[in-house]
Design an enzyme around this catalytic site. Structure first.
Site, PDB file in Angstrom:
ATOM      1  N   GLU A  95      14.494  -8.113   7.837  1.00  0.00           N
ATOM      2  CA  GLU A  95      15.714  -7.417   8.244  1.00  0.00           C
ATOM      3  C   GLU A  95      16.322  -8.067   9.474  1.00  0.00           C
ATOM      4  O   GLU A  95      15.600  -8.593  10.330  1.00  0.00           O
ATOM      5  CB  GLU A  95      15.396  -5.946   8.544  1.00  0.00           C
ATOM      6  CG  GLU A  95      14.807  -5.245   7.337  1.00  0.00           C
ATOM      7  CD  GLU A  95      14.628  -3.748   7.529  1.00  0.00           C
ATOM      8  OE1 GLU A  95      15.025  -3.234   8.601  1.00  0.00           O
ATOM      9  OE2 GLU A  95      14.102  -3.110   6.615  1.00  0.00           O
ATOM     10  N   CYS A 108      20.415  -9.767  15.907  1.00  0.00           N
ATOM     11  CA  CYS A 108      18.990  -9.529  16.155  1.00  0.00           C
ATOM     12  C   CYS A 108      18.229 -10.103  14.966  1.00  0.00           C
ATOM     13  O   CYS A 108      18.442  -9.648  13.832  1.00  0.00           O
ATOM     14  CB  CYS A 108      18.794  -8.027  16.298  1.00  0.00           C
ATOM     15  SG  CYS A 108      17.083  -7.524  16.343  1.00  0.00           S
ATOM     16  N   CYS A 115       3.892  -7.675  11.614  1.00  0.00           N
ATOM     17  CA  CYS A 115       3.424  -8.052  12.949  1.00  0.00           C
ATOM     18  C   CYS A 115       1.970  -7.651  13.078  1.00  0.00           C
ATOM     19  O   CYS A 115       1.554  -6.618  12.558  1.00  0.00           O
ATOM     20  CB  CYS A 115       4.248  -7.335  14.022  1.00  0.00           C
ATOM     21  SG  CYS A 115       3.732  -7.760  15.705  1.00  0.00           S
ATOM     22  N   CYS A 119       1.774  -2.061  17.551  1.00  0.00           N
ATOM     23  CA  CYS A 119       2.189  -1.096  18.582  1.00  0.00           C
ATOM     24  C   CYS A 119       2.523   0.240  17.903  1.00  0.00           C
ATOM     25  O   CYS A 119       3.211   0.260  16.874  1.00  0.00           O
ATOM     26  CB  CYS A 119       3.381  -1.625  19.359  1.00  0.00           C
ATOM     27  SG  CYS A 119       3.017  -3.205  20.156  1.00  0.00           S
ATOM     28  N   CYS A 122       6.191   1.388  17.038  1.00  0.00           N
ATOM     29  CA  CYS A 122       7.060   0.391  16.405  1.00  0.00           C
ATOM     30  C   CYS A 122       6.919   0.426  14.886  1.00  0.00           C
ATOM     31  O   CYS A 122       5.817   0.418  14.351  1.00  0.00           O
ATOM     32  CB  CYS A 122       6.675  -0.986  16.936  1.00  0.00           C
ATOM     33  SG  CYS A 122       7.438  -2.341  16.050  1.00  0.00           S
ATOM     34  N   CYS A 337      10.807  -5.616  20.706  1.00  0.00           N
ATOM     35  CA  CYS A 337      10.738  -6.436  19.517  1.00  0.00           C
ATOM     36  C   CYS A 337      10.306  -5.523  18.377  1.00  0.00           C
ATOM     37  O   CYS A 337       9.499  -4.624  18.544  1.00  0.00           O
ATOM     38  CB  CYS A 337       9.744  -7.578  19.699  1.00  0.00           C
ATOM     39  SG  CYS A 337       8.171  -7.120  20.433  1.00  0.00           S
TER      40      CYS A 337
HETATM   41  S1  SF4 Z   1       6.684  -3.910  19.398  1.00  0.00           S
HETATM   42 FE1  SF4 Z   1       6.736  -6.115  18.904  1.00  0.00          FE
HETATM   43  S2  SF4 Z   1       4.622  -6.790  19.179  1.00  0.00           S
HETATM   44 FE2  SF4 Z   1       4.547  -4.559  19.018  1.00  0.00          FE
HETATM   45  S3  SF4 Z   1       4.155  -4.174  16.821  1.00  0.00           S
HETATM   46 FE3  SF4 Z   1       6.388  -4.131  17.155  1.00  0.00          FE
HETATM   47  S4  SF4 Z   1       7.050  -6.198  16.673  1.00  0.00           S
HETATM   48 FE4  SF4 Z   1       4.865  -6.284  17.005  1.00  0.00          FE
END
Ligand code: SF4
Length: 346
Positions: A95, A108, A115, A119, A122, A337
């Site tokens: 995306e 973006c 990932c 986190c 996220c 991120c």
């Molecule tokens: S905040 Fe960044 S580093 Fe953390 S899980 Fe999401 S994409 Fe990955």
């Protein structure tokens, strides 16, 4: 000559060398090829004016050029913001978002499929990790926005899916390609990498001397205890070591960082958090962006109230910290991120 000239991965200088080595062509043709692809979105060079005296070469280079920007499978618009989904050649989907600002667009881009940092706040972090994007797939997002959606961006932020420094080499090559004056010509000061802040990657970046490339640190905590709770990866370094790395980097690059802090109710929103955060950032040349948490699907956390967000910003401001509250919707849809991505239904 075999095909496979992946031009989206190349800076102008790299293309010039390839054209010389493969076809014995010089700078005139390199300029023309690079301009047509990056500035005009033209892949078929057979009828372009620059090649009127070299139609044979135009035929060869047209068949050899490979532009794999992926297939645009979905575009969603909301309040001027355009989110688009690209299906890559192996079927993975990524995306990207184009956000209109007052005077320009910001795109973006994603740097990975999923990932591995996980986190808790996220969306991407809940997908797990599939693979790194190639430089071509990263640049392909900017290419698609410009030539398929007619959305040219002045600013590029690596805040989409993935931790950019976990895909360091491909991301840095993408920065070089974006920055090439003969191509997309995005100034380094308009490119931002958002990262959890791996120390070795920050040090490696400093050694490259990419002055004015912006770094945004996804901090989200005032101490290691809270950070480990919401950013549990073993690869997240201690905040003290991160602070030292940022101070060293700022000395060598004379750069100011953005620090992003997603404010989460009852997790990192107390007066003590604000005081500790202010103390932490004081030696770092930085601006803090406070982003009210926007719950992802099946989130274990809740958003803070508007009153709490303003109070937290005030506490920081009273400590002499440069702080801004960012709205998580619309043009400030990018938070840390990786706020993007679909989680597979189980
Ligand atoms: S905040 Fe960044 S580093 Fe953390 S899980 Fe999401 S994409 Fe990955």
């Amino acid at each position: 000559m075999s095909s496979g000239l992946k031009i989206l991965e190349l800076t102008f200088d790299e293309l010039r060398k390839v054209l010389h080595a493969r076809y014995g062509k010089g700078i005139y043709h390199a300029r023309a090829v690079y301009r047509e692809v990056f500035q005009n979105g033209i892949q078929d060079l057979k009828n372009t004016a620059d090649f009127s005296n070299s139609r044979n070469f135009a035929r060869v280079i047209t068949s050899d050029l490979e532009i794999n920007a992926g297939e645009l499978i979905e575009t969603k618009k909301e309040n001027g913001t355009t989110k688009f989904i690209t299906r890559l050649q192996d079927g993975h989907e990524i995306e990207s978002v184009v956000i209109p600002m007052a005077t320009h667009n910001t795109i973006c881009v994603s740097s990975q499929v999923g990932c591995r940092f996980g986190c808790k706040f996220c969306q991407t972090g809940q997908m797990g990790f599939s693979r790194n994007l190639t430089t071509e797939e990263i640049i392909g997002q900017v290419y698609s926005a410009k030539f398929k959606l007619n959305l040219t961006a002045r600013n590029v932020v690596f805040m989409g899916m993935g931790e950019p420094f976990d895909n360091f080499d491909n991301v840095i090559q993408a920065v070089r390609v974006l920055n090439d004056q003969r191509g997309f010509n995005v100034a380094l000061r308009y490119i931002t990498i958002s990262t959890v802040g791996e120390i070795s990657a920050i040090q490696k970046l400093a050694s490259l001397g990419m002055k004015r490339l912006r770094l945004s640190i996804s901090l989200n905590a005032s101490n290691d205890h809270v950070r480990a709770r919401i950013m549990p990866s073993q690869r997240i370094s201690s905040m003290r070591n991160l602070q030292h790395a940022l101070i060293d980097y700022s000395f060598s690059e004379k750069e100011t960082f953005f620090i992003t802090y997603i404010l989460i109710q009852n997790i990192n929103d107390t007066f003590e958090d604000a005081i500790e955060l202010a103390e932490y950032v004081k030696p770092i040349p930085s601006k803090i962006n406070i982003i009210p948490y926007n719950p992802r699907s099946a989130s274990p956390f809740e958003s803070p109230s508007e009153e709490k967000v303003l109070q937290f910003c005030n506490w920081l401001a009273e400590c002499g910290v440069f702080v801004r509250k960012r709205n998580p919707k619309g043009q400030d849809v990018m938070a840390a991120c990786g706020q993007l991505g679909k989680i597979k239904e189980s």
